[in-house]
Design an enzyme around this catalytic site. Structure first.
Site, PDB file in Angstrom:
ATOM      1  N   ARG A 109       0.838  -1.205   0.000  1.00  0.00           N
ATOM      2  CA  ARG A 109       0.000   0.000   0.000  1.00  0.00           C
ATOM      3  C   ARG A 109       0.873   1.255   0.000  1.00  0.00           C
ATOM      4  NH1 ARG A 109      -4.912  -0.840   4.143  1.00  0.00           N
ATOM      5  NH2 ARG A 109      -5.629   0.995   3.014  1.00  0.00           N
ATOM      6  N   SER A 156      -7.283   9.868   2.657  1.00  0.00           N
ATOM      7  CA  SER A 156      -7.384  10.999   3.585  1.00  0.00           C
ATOM      8  C   SER A 156      -6.462  10.812   4.785  1.00  0.00           C
ATOM      9  CB  SER A 156      -8.830  11.165   4.056  1.00  0.00           C
ATOM     10  OG  SER A 156      -9.242  10.029   4.814  1.00  0.00           O
ATOM     11  N   ASP A 296     -15.514   2.967   2.266  1.00  0.00           N
ATOM     12  CA  ASP A 296     -15.354   1.718   3.024  1.00  0.00           C
ATOM     13  C   ASP A 296     -16.636   0.898   3.041  1.00  0.00           C
ATOM     14  OD1 ASP A 296     -12.689   1.861   3.595  1.00  0.00           O
ATOM     15  OD2 ASP A 296     -12.920   2.544   5.656  1.00  0.00           O
ATOM     16  N   ASN A 319     -10.214   4.875  -5.077  1.00  0.00           N
ATOM     17  CA  ASN A 319      -9.337   4.641  -3.926  1.00  0.00           C
ATOM     18  C   ASN A 319      -9.551   3.271  -3.289  1.00  0.00           C
ATOM     19  OD1 ASN A 319     -11.908   5.613  -2.868  1.00  0.00           O
ATOM     20  ND2 ASN A 319     -10.888   5.782  -0.891  1.00  0.00           N
ATOM     21  N   LYS A 323      -6.818  -0.418  -1.088  1.00  0.00           N
ATOM     22  CA  LYS A 323      -7.077  -0.743   0.311  1.00  0.00           C
ATOM     23  C   LYS A 323      -6.352  -2.054   0.655  1.00  0.00           C
ATOM     24  CE  LYS A 323     -10.054   2.647   1.250  1.00  0.00           C
ATOM     25  NZ  LYS A 323      -9.931   3.573   2.401  1.00  0.00           N
ATOM     26  N   ARG A 370     -13.260  -6.588   5.180  1.00  0.00           N
ATOM     27  CA  ARG A 370     -14.509  -5.999   4.679  1.00  0.00           C
ATOM     28  C   ARG A 370     -15.151  -6.855   3.585  1.00  0.00           C
ATOM     29  NH1 ARG A 370     -15.311  -2.195   7.875  1.00  0.00           N
ATOM     30  NH2 ARG A 370     -13.697  -0.708   8.516  1.00  0.00           N
TER      31      ARG A 370
END
Length: 413
Positions: A109, A156, A296, A319, A323, A370
């Site tokens: 990442r 962010s 998310d 974006n 993740k 997730r």
């Protein structure tokens, strides 16, 4: 009517740990999230020389405005993006040599927009292998402050890290942001900094952070809104009803906005001062929604889209490709395994429900909590769904499968 107690917010717990470590005095954090990510953050603080005490339901942090007590340290950030981005920034405010590494997943990442900004502020920082990625070494001598330009279009968290650093610099910071994704997370940061005694001014795309440090406090962590999305979605797809206490009209987290997407699709939503309730109506309409600010929860919506009466198109989520995995492609891959028609582009996904509905399949998790939690919602309506790595939920919610099994018994008829 099931009431679901959601664990504390991961995002808020990570920010609170940074603020508590930087504050002058002892801070008590109430109801912090205990998960792999937050335990990794706390362990990192301990390695840097901060003192943490943990009791059931509360953590105490002895703050050090001057920076880490350790002159040298090695910190393993595990899979935690907040750990990997916030702790090197915190360490830069101290004096010493600090090496940070992370899991293979986290090594992939990106960090470069943040580390470039730190270098522009005079921080001696070296990426050891691939530029812009872990592992990295910070040779810290404090941060003077001043003006810096930041691209926060990937995450962010880059902006949050610099905002949190600002009061620890000698002159404060003026941060000019050229792009920003997931803006509600920045609002969380600003509200929490205010609770620790720092007021940030905003002038268009410029954030002005004063020097002077933080003051210790007692801070309560609200439930995690991203995690709550799975339980709200469960109500919408089953015709059941779920109430999450502690996430109401005063909640800091923008991801609570996911319930407004469910409302547009046909669910009944009631948000009050003490919590939020979602009730399924038996109708789930197709929708086109921009999820840039609540990305998310994109996998949650993708996982329930096959039950809609028309196509579900999710836009402006580029974006999500950087993740824990490429979540946009992970959702597309798994939906296709379920027999669902899916199309994707650089920053969008469109799910087209079929007349026969999805069928059971083994879900590829990609090690991403997730993905597993989202497709667990699909499993409320589709028999035969299993996961190749169900345990990866420990990253944010170690007890998820047990809590979801309880919910299934309560709402699935």
């Amino acid at each position: 009517m099931p009431r679901v107690d959601i664990p504390g917010s991961k995002s808020i717990t990570a920010r609170a740990l940074f603020l508590a470590a930087a504050a002058d005095g002892v801070t008590t954090l109430l109801r912090p999230l205990r998960s792999d990510d937050t335990e990794g953050f706390a362990e990192g603080l301990t390695r840097l020389g901060y003192r943490l005490g943990r009791t059931p339901g509360a953590w105490q942090v002895d703050g050090r405005p001057q920076g880490p007590a350790a002159a040298q340290a090695e910190v393993h950030c595990r899979d935690g993006a907040t750990t990997a981005r916030f702790l090197p920034t915190l360490a830069a405010a101290g004096r010493g040599t600090y090496r940070f590494d992370a899991s293979a997943q986290m090594r992939r990442r990106p960090l470069l927009p943040l580390t470039r900004a730190l270098r522009d502020l005079g921080v001696d920082l070296r990426h050891e292998e691939v530029e812009g990625h872990h592992p990295l070494t910070v040779t810290a001598a404090g941060v003077e402050g001043g003006e810096v330009v930041l691209d926060a279009g990937q995450s962010s968290q880059y902006l949050t890290a610099l905002l949190l650093l600002g009061p620890l610099t000698r002159k404060g910071l003026r941060i000019r942001v050229t792009d920003l994704v997931s803006a509600p997370y920045v609002e969380i940061t600003l509200a929490m900094m205010r609770a620790f005694g720092v007021e940030v001014a905003r002038e268009g795309d410029v954030f002005v952070v004063p020097p002077g440090g933080y003051r210790a406090t007692t801070y309560a962590i609200e439930p995690d809104a991203s995690t709550a999305s799975y339980f709200f979605a469960a109500a919408a797809v089953t015709g059941g009803e779920v109430t999450v206490p502690g996430l109401g009209t005063g909640a800091l987290q923008g991801d609570l906005g996911f319930v407004e997407v469910l409302r547009r699709m046909g669910a009944e939503v009631a948000t009050g001062p003490d919590g939020t309730r979602v009730r399924g109506t038996g109708e789930l309409r197709g929708v086109t929604v921009n999820m840039r600010d609540i990305s998310d929860t994109m996998p949650t919506l993708a996982a329930i889209a096959p039950f809609a009466s028309g196509p579900v198109r999710i836009e402006d989520v580029a974006n999500t490709r950087i993740k824990e995995c490429d979540r946009l492609e992970a959702c597309a891959h798994n939906l296709r395994r379920l027999g669902v028609d899916v199309a994707t582009g650089p920053d969008w996904i469109e799910i087209r429900p079929g007349a026969d509905g999805p069928k059971g399949a083994r879900i590829t998790s990609y090690g991403d909590h997730r993905i597993v939690m989202s497709f667990a919602v699909t499993g409320l309506r589709v028999p035969g769904i299993s996961f190749d790595d169900p345990g990866c939920v420990r990253k944010t919610f170690p007890g998820f499968h047990e809590a979801f099994a309880d919910l299934r018994r309560d709402i699935v008829r």
